[in-house]
Design a protein around this motif. Structure first.
Motif, short mmCIF file in Angstrom:
data_model
loop_
_atom_site.label_atom_id
_atom_site.label_comp_id
_atom_site.label_asym_id
_atom_site.label_seq_id
_atom_site.Cartn_x
_atom_site.Cartn_y
_atom_site.Cartn_z
N THR A 270 26.13 7.03 63.66
CA THR A 270 25.30 6.34 62.67
C THR A 270 25.81 6.54 61.26
O THR A 270 25.02 6.63 60.33
CB THR A 270 23.83 6.83 62.76
N GLN A 271 27.13 6.62 61.07
CA GLN A 271 27.67 6.78 59.73
C GLN A 271 27.30 5.56 58.88
O GLN A 271 27.54 4.42 59.26
CB GLN A 271 29.20 6.92 59.79
N ARG A 276 22.64 1.39 54.93
CA ARG A 276 22.46 0.00 55.34
C ARG A 276 20.97 -0.32 55.53
O ARG A 276 20.50 -1.39 55.10
CB ARG A 276 23.23 -0.28 56.64
N VAL A 277 20.23 0.58 56.14
CA VAL A 277 18.79 0.35 56.32
C VAL A 277 18.11 0.23 54.96
O VAL A 277 17.22 -0.61 54.77
CB VAL A 277 18.16 1.47 57.15
N ALA A 278 18.53 1.06 54.01
CA ALA A 278 17.95 0.98 52.66
C ALA A 278 18.25 -0.37 52.01
O ALA A 278 17.38 -0.98 51.38
CB ALA A 278 18.48 2.13 51.80
N ALA A 302 13.67 4.32 52.35
CA ALA A 302 14.49 3.97 53.52
C ALA A 302 15.73 4.87 53.62
O ALA A 302 16.17 5.18 54.73
CB ALA A 302 14.90 2.50 53.45
N LEU A 303 16.27 5.27 52.49
CA LEU A 303 17.43 6.17 52.53
C LEU A 303 17.11 7.45 53.28
O LEU A 303 17.97 8.04 53.95
CB LEU A 303 17.88 6.53 51.11
N ALA A 384 10.86 -0.47 59.48
CA ALA A 384 10.96 -0.61 60.94
C ALA A 384 11.83 -1.79 61.33
O ALA A 384 12.65 -1.71 62.25
CB ALA A 384 9.56 -0.75 61.53
N VAL A 385 11.68 -2.92 60.63
CA VAL A 385 12.49 -4.11 60.94
C VAL A 385 13.95 -3.86 60.57
O VAL A 385 14.87 -4.15 61.36
CB VAL A 385 11.96 -5.34 60.18
N ALA A 386 14.19 -3.31 59.38
CA ALA A 386 15.56 -3.04 58.93
C ALA A 386 16.25 -2.03 59.83
O ALA A 386 17.44 -2.17 60.16
CB ALA A 386 15.54 -2.54 57.48
N ASP A 387 15.51 -1.00 60.25
CA ASP A 387 16.07 0.05 61.11
C ASP A 387 16.47 -0.53 62.47
O ASP A 387 17.56 -0.25 62.99
CB ASP A 387 15.03 1.15 61.28
N ALA A 388 15.60 -1.36 63.05
CA ALA A 388 15.91 -1.96 64.35
C ALA A 388 17.10 -2.91 64.24
O ALA A 388 17.97 -2.92 65.12
CB ALA A 388 14.68 -2.71 64.87
#
Length: 790
Positions: A270-271, A276-278, A302-303, A384-388
């Motif tokens: 997960t580097q 990216r999620v942020a 999100a970070l 949750a959406v960005a993480d998925a």
């Protein structure tokens, strides 16, 4: 009357008044400088104190307390080395932090567990004793005399405040944080130091700056008046306040990003995930109408959404196989651990929300609290959406990144169950706009799949990353050498399309799933092998280029609709290869490969401007699905997402538009169908002068409101005649006639249509009554013909 004497008296009074004013001004300026420097010094100390407090707490969290005695007795193991690297990452990425260490305290002094100093060269000048190097694991050190009074508290495992000392290690500001093992026993202390010399130097520079500025305004005070000087002084203080605010904001961002790097460093798969999620969360927030401050808070939150993973064993996080039930239950604890870590930051309470709730589901079947719907904090619903999305578009130990259109389908399926429909729709819109699949995990050097060079032994045994060709010119520079001295290098290019932009020629099942389609192969000497392309044509010329070495090549490639042009430029000649693709819809990727060659010094540059539509000379007729009689306006073929559209049609009080639609042979998804765009512009064209888009209505039952001032009430009913989405796609392939009704009343526009069992009604309320509102037909991978307006 003695006028000369009177003049002299006035001059004396004026001189005395001037002297008094100068003295008063000087005293005022002096007091201002003193108070500002003192205030700045206190603020700087507070910021540094906060930095070392957070750093010491983070270090205490990162260390496995149950292993400290083991390390002291048996030496370093792999976990010790990993922890040491993580702590070094923390100190290197935390502004102003000089030293970070873990000591075990006893009555004889202390034993060193970790002893690290920053690698930041800008902080080296503050090291008062550079000849003293870091202590090694297990060595014993005597506590500085200034810490003697804190020894009883440290032996008792108590926490105490910031300590400022001048001892054998120099002038330091220090924070000690107790470290407790699983039984609750204090086994060591985490210490963080910042050099007071740096603070003193920083304050001294500020003092000189203030003296210079104040001297300038002193002269202005004498010339312009005491009132103006006071106002100017207020301006200076305000400016410094703003600078301090920006500094604090920058410090917060740097510390949070450092934490995020520490989090991602634990999981080799997960580097860059947190960053990216942020970024995706911030984009979703902007589409949802959040202001700048709210977007910034969502970005920071999100970070740190995965900060709880620092408390999960590395063996579980990096496990290649399937997790056991017990291991999965441990993984599910990371939201609670993240909340525990971040909830202590009282000044930024929102930070813990994302960590705590980002695994909750909209239907209430998530964890850890099983919250449902709007009970889940909004920040967590966005994350949750960005993480998925990032999880699906990133490589994992058990699979490669999922193609973006399949990811979009998963987001659609999860809307209302896993995700908040509002934010799922925003993510879908971001995907639709991302025509070149930029929103995904990237290799470090994409041109060579993360390697410094690409060595190809047997024929096509290795490939570079796929390079997407568009109407913007792409230039590739490359140096070619043999893989072994005895071999002759044979470099080549493969022109193809696939869902993930990679070559899949050795696995038939994988190639089918990812729709791999190879157009042909091009060798750098001009030879070609035509496969799926309709035609490939080669032209040679003796136009040499300004290339120094014979083994250097410059490749220029561009795609315009259903044709691709590849120019191969070398020191001796220029080769032009034109390829006619089967259609205009498919993408075209280019990879580097060959046989017995070593490819290095690769660079890829793409221009921002597009070439003209007639840039490539055609070698085959264009594949068209609209060569049928037109209706009231010209037919339109849409090869990609909104790649073409009709002219705008002015919406009167009542209107019906009928047309025939057929999805193109390459269409395979539900949203490969016609769309209606409701908009206004001065020239009646999409993206025209003063363009504003109010609604995007799709025949598959989705919509998007582009202008935040417009309101859309969207109603979709699936009727009894609906046969399912697979049948929907087949009907679209076969083609059918449809009609759309429009009604305009004041600033309200109602659009109604029913197709294949899907009833759609959208009511758009415009911010103002606009005279000329238009609708245009567009879509994705469809042909729209026989357009009639009634």
């Amino acid at each position: 009357m003695n006028f000369e004497k009177l003049k002299g008296d006035r001059n004396k009074k004026s001189f005395r008044l001037t002297v008094i004013l100068i003295l008063l001004a000087a005293l005022t300026v002096g007091a201002d400088v003193y108070s500002s420097v003192m205030y700045f010094g206190r603020s700087t100390r507070l910021v540094r104190a906060e930095t070392i407090t957070k750093s010491a707490k983070l270090a205490a969290e990162l260390v496995n307390a149950d292993k400290i005695d083991f390390w002291l007795e048996n030496g370093a193991d792999e976990e010790y080395k990993a922890t040491k690297n993580t702590l070094q990452c923390v100190i290197n990425n935390t502004p102003s932090l000089q030293y970070l260490y873990i000591y075990q305290i006893n009555e004889e002094g202390c034993r060193v567990v970790f002893d690290l100093e920053t690698e930041d060269e800008s902080l080296k000048k503050y090291d008062e004793l550079p000849e003293i190097s870091s202590s090694v694991l297990g060595s014993r050190e005597a506590l500085d005399d200034s810490f003697e009074k804190y020894v009883p508290a440290m032996l008792a495992g108590e926490e105490f405040g910031i300590v400022e000392s001048k001892g054998k290690y120099g002038w330091l500001m220090t924070k000690y944080q107790p470290i407790f093992d699983s039984s609750g026993k204090c086994v060591a202390y985490a210490g963080a130091d910042i050099s007071m010399r740096g603070i003193y130097y920083y304050r001294k520079r500020f003092m000189f700056l203030m003296i210079g500025i104040s001297s300038f305004f002193l002269a202005g005070f004498i010339l312009l008046s005491h009132r103006l000087l006071v106002q100017n002084r207020k301006d200076i203080i305000y400016d410094e306040f703003i600078k301090q605010q920006k500094h604090d904001q920058k410090l917060l961002r740097e510390v949070i990003e450092a934490f995020a790097q520490v989090i991602d460093a634990k999981d080799k798969y997960t580097q860059g995930h947190s960053t990216r999620v942020a970024e995706y969360s911030e984009r979703i927030a902007k589409l949802a109408g959040k202001n700048e401050d709210e977007c910034r808070e969502i970005y920071y939150t999100a970070l740190l959404h995965d900060v709880g993973k620092v408390g999960i064993p590395l063996g579980i996080i990096n496990k290649n196989g399937k997790l056991t039930d017990e291991e999965y239950e441990l993984i599910k604890q990371h939201p609670l651990k993240g909340n525990n870590i971040l909830s202590s930051i009282n000044e930024f309470p929102y930070l813990s929300i994302g960590a705590h709730y980002h695994h909750e589901r909209y239907d209430g079947r998530g964890y850890p609290e099983k919250l449902k719907g709007d009970d889940i904090p909004e920040i967590a619903r966005i994350i949750a959406v960005a993480d998925a999305y990032d999880a699906m578009t990133s490589n994992r130990s058990y699979r490669a990144a999922i193609p973006q259109d399949l990811v979009r389908e998963e987001i659609v399926k999860g809307s209302g169950t896993q995700f908040d429909p509002k934010f799922a729709k925003a993510m879908q819109h971001l995907i639709d706009l991302d025509s070149e699949y930029e929103m995904k995990e990237r290799e470090a050097v994409s041109e060579l799949a993360g390697k410094n060079e690409l060595v190809v032994g047997d024929y096509r045994s290795e490939y570079s990353e796929g390079i997407l060709l568009t109407q913007c010119m792409t230039t590739i520079c490359i140096t070619v050498n043999p893989d072994e001295p005895s071999h002759t290098p044979v470099p080549s290019l493969v022109l193809f399309d696939s869902l993930d932009g990679r070559v899949h020629d050795d696995d038939e099942k994988e190639a089918k799933e990812l729709l791999y389609f190879e157009y042909g192969e091009i060798w750098l000497d001009g030879k070609t092998a035509t496969k799926g392309a309709r035609k490939m044509q080669t032209n040679y010329s003796n136009e040499g280029m300004d290339i120094i070495n014979e083994n250097e090549f410059r490749i220029q490639a561009v795609k315009v609709r259903d044709h691709v042009l590849v120019n191969i430029l070398s020191r001796k000649r220029k080769i032009e290869i034109t390829t006619a693709l089967p259609d205009s819809t498919r993408y075209a990727y280019l990879v580097l490969t060959g046989e017995h060659c070593r490819l290095s010094s690769v660079s890829v540059v793409k221009t921002e401007e597009q070439v003209s539509n007639d840039y490539i000379k055609r070698i085959a007729e264009e594949i068209s699905f609209i060569n049928v009689p037109a209706g009231d306006i010209p037919n339109v073929q849409v090869d990609g997402f909104r790649s073409a559209a009709t002219d705008g049609i002015s919406i009167p009080e009542k209107m019906v538009i009928s047309f025939h639609t057929m999805s193109l042979p390459t269409a395979r998804l539900v949203w490969h169908c016609p769309y209606m765009v409701v908009f206004s512009s001065d020239d009646g064209q999409i993206n025209g002068v003063n363009y504003k888009e109010y609604a995007l209505i799709r025949l598959d039952g989705e919509n998007w409101e582009s202008d935040s001032d417009a309101k859309n009430d969207f109603i979709v009913n699936v009727q009894d005649s609906f046969s399912g989405w697979e049948a929907w796609k087949e009907y679209n392939k076969a083609g059918y006639d449809t009609s759309v009704s429009f009604e305009k009343s004041g600033n309200t526009i109602t659009v109604t249509t029913s197709n294949l069992g899907v009833f759609i009604k959208n009511i758009t309320t415009l911010p103002d009554a606009i005279d000329n509102v238009f609708v245009a037909l567009t879509g994705d991978q469809c042909a729209i013909t026989n357009i009639r307006i009634k």
